[in-house]
Enzyme design. Sequence first.
Site, PDB file in Angstrom:
ATOM      1  N   ASP A 124      10.986  21.786   3.367  1.00  0.00           N
ATOM      2  CA  ASP A 124      10.008  21.878   4.637  1.00  0.00           C
ATOM      3  C   ASP A 124       9.744  22.459   5.009  1.00  0.00           C
ATOM      4  O   ASP A 124      10.565  23.421   4.687  1.00  0.00           O
ATOM      5  CB  ASP A 124      10.461  20.124   5.583  1.00  0.00           C
ATOM      6  CG  ASP A 124      11.799  21.237   6.671  1.00  0.00           C
ATOM      7  OD1 ASP A 124      12.853  21.643   5.691  1.00  0.00           O
ATOM      8  OD2 ASP A 124      11.069  21.652   7.003  1.00  0.00           O
ATOM      9  N   ASP A 161      16.391  16.211  10.457  1.00  0.00           N
ATOM     10  CA  ASP A 161      17.507  17.293  10.990  1.00  0.00           C
ATOM     11  C   ASP A 161      18.531  16.861  11.322  1.00  0.00           C
ATOM     12  O   ASP A 161      18.553  15.896  12.344  1.00  0.00           O
ATOM     13  CB  ASP A 161      16.891  18.820  11.397  1.00  0.00           C
ATOM     14  CG  ASP A 161      16.032  19.159  12.526  1.00  0.00           C
ATOM     15  OD1 ASP A 161      16.396  17.742  12.885  1.00  0.00           O
ATOM     16  OD2 ASP A 161      15.631  19.859  12.563  1.00  0.00           O
TER      17      ASP A 161
END
Lengths: 376, 376
Positions: free
Chosen positions: A271, A92
């Site tokens: 996720d 991320d």
Amino acid sequence: MKFELQHKDPKSKARAGEITTDHGTIRTPIFMPVGTAGTVKAVHTRELKEDVKAQIILGNTYHLYLRPGLDILQQAGGLHKFNGWDRPILTDSGGYQVFSLAGTRKITEEGVMFKSHIDGSRHMFTPEGVMDIERKIGADIIMAFDECTPYPCDYAYAKNSMERTHRWLKRCVDRVDETEGLYGYNQTLFPIVQGSVYKDLRERSAETIASYGRDGNAIGGLSVGEPAEMMYETTDLVTNILPEDKPRYLMGVGTPANILESIALGVDMLDCVMPTRNARNGMLFTSEGIINIRNEKWKDDFSPIDANIGGHVSLFYTKAYLRHLVHAKEMLGAQIASIHNLTFYLWLVNEAREKIKTGEFASWKNMMVEKVSRRL
Amino acid sequence: MKFELQHKDPKSKARAGEITTDHGTIRTPIFMPVGTAGTVKAVHTRELKEDVKAQIILGNTYHLYLRPGLDILQQAGGLHKFNGWDRPILTDSGGYQVFSLAGTRKITEEGVMFKSHIDGSRHMFTPEGVMDIERKIGADIIMAFDECTPYPCDYAYAKNSMERTHRWLKRCVDRVDETEGLYGYNQTLFPIVQGSVYKDLRERSAETIASYGRDGNAIGGLSVGEPAEMMYETTDLVTNILPEDKPRYLMGVGTPANILESIALGVDMLDCVMPTRNARNGMLFTSEGIINIRNEKWKDDFSPIDANIGGHVSLFYTKAYLRHLVHAKEMLGAQIASIHNLTFYLWLVNEAREKIKTGEFASWKNMMVEKVSRRL
């Protein structure tokens, strides 16, 4: 990166496909365990491959940037070499973390100034800087630097934030396209749709993101406290706009039921910290429903944690033994529960994939959503 | 239980042998990982077998009696079935723990009254009661209920305590001999030599213990704060008296150097919490010496934790990665360090065994004691 769309479910928007990266292939739909600081908490790398059967894991740019730091990661030859995980990794952008540091961060057009939660030191994240950091971490899939708006969020703030996220995306794309991976393999950038729960904003954002024609696209800013129905409606809207021939990643979702519903809406990648975080508190997700292993009722239940999903840990250890470990505050309790929950999540998405391939997904999904949501 | 003495080192009292139990064989000299509450902390059962290559583990009577409790253990079919460890187990008698509860325990001829450290509830341990408890736990080797005297300990206290331990031993032996194992396999009782650091007491105790002619004998009350030289002298004295054709178990010892020196004095079995406890604080025992993995110097050392000892974990993970995990307070750090340290301890005693077999133990031991004691 290559994406092959292999099967489409006849009665929902669910799809099965395969992503090919320089670190191997990922069969979608897929759940990606979260490895915040370069480790999926309490799980050995070997167990993650052989027992959980994870195909791709996440790393967190904010945490890895602070610790061990980019020098160490570069000297190691990137995160794969550092932690020994040789399959695909996704990072991320750290945006979610720095924006969460309310009171200690300042947003400008340039980027975000924030203070480290470890030592209070000041740092600046800009779109270009984050791309450089993600290059140094070396994940196969790197996420654009965006703002994940909270819920609720007023329209004006959501609109301004989304427009800034779009401007930042342009800077991310430019930086990525003028640089190369540092370790001899390819990295690909996924842009992120924002716009809170506002339909017109989400539409505009999805169109903007799609227009970049990147290898994959993500949906951010959901699963932040909004009602599940709103999350599904927004996801449905966005997946109607995002191109069909690119994988779609719904960020930070969710419960087993959320995952099945999202797959039905055309999501390919998900996720969430839930399977590992809740494991550490004694909450187990199983093929029969949800278990709070601390409860008295499991104290003399000598059956396996979950006999239906394969995986050494779920079959080897009993509920009574795990309950004992959790009560005695033994680390092994958190270890077992973490591996089990992840094994279950990976089993669930693999089952979904099989049902998509045989065209039975929609009815199976409805049955399973009920089953995996009940409390045992 | 059967003990076969296979080799004697020509230049020391070191021996190699094999213990046969109903749960398999144990090649001596052997180190036994401590599994206090039914788990070797932070280590999966499978890793303990396949990576650490442990041959026998300990369980702790005091802890298991309180949690999960005897009802659960009996319903499970004993500790082996409860925790899935199907190789030999040894249980201590809980004496060490209840005597450590200073201020909350009261010793009489009958036994020891103590309060649970968990909920403050009152319990009584007597020699007969502890034998019954160890029957219910179901270890292959069960220890007599003794008092482990502290150090320093005045002569009069040591003498009185030792004599009571001898009277309690008689009661333990009688109870064990008039009962049977509950789960269809044999259990054998080891008596324990006490007497603090007083030679005449240790001699009397060793002779008393030996006179029972049990399958094996233990040396207790050492490694409780006395100088290492005193521990070695006492061990040397006692192993001269204990029968040669029975295994000798030195309880609660110790550092890698302590273990090698004790083996040289004719000890066959050892246990200690040190490899796992120190692992959780970042101290690693390696074939090259002792490492504090928290230190700056390891931050960019990308070599394996220990390439010399075999074992997946010690070879797979690097020092730099482990240091990162320990600094980031990631559970995986404690997991890796625990497995590594245990793998090293088991490697060390196996190496000792090989050197005894080839008659090279004495000189190898002197070299290794220096090597494993240095700080890297």
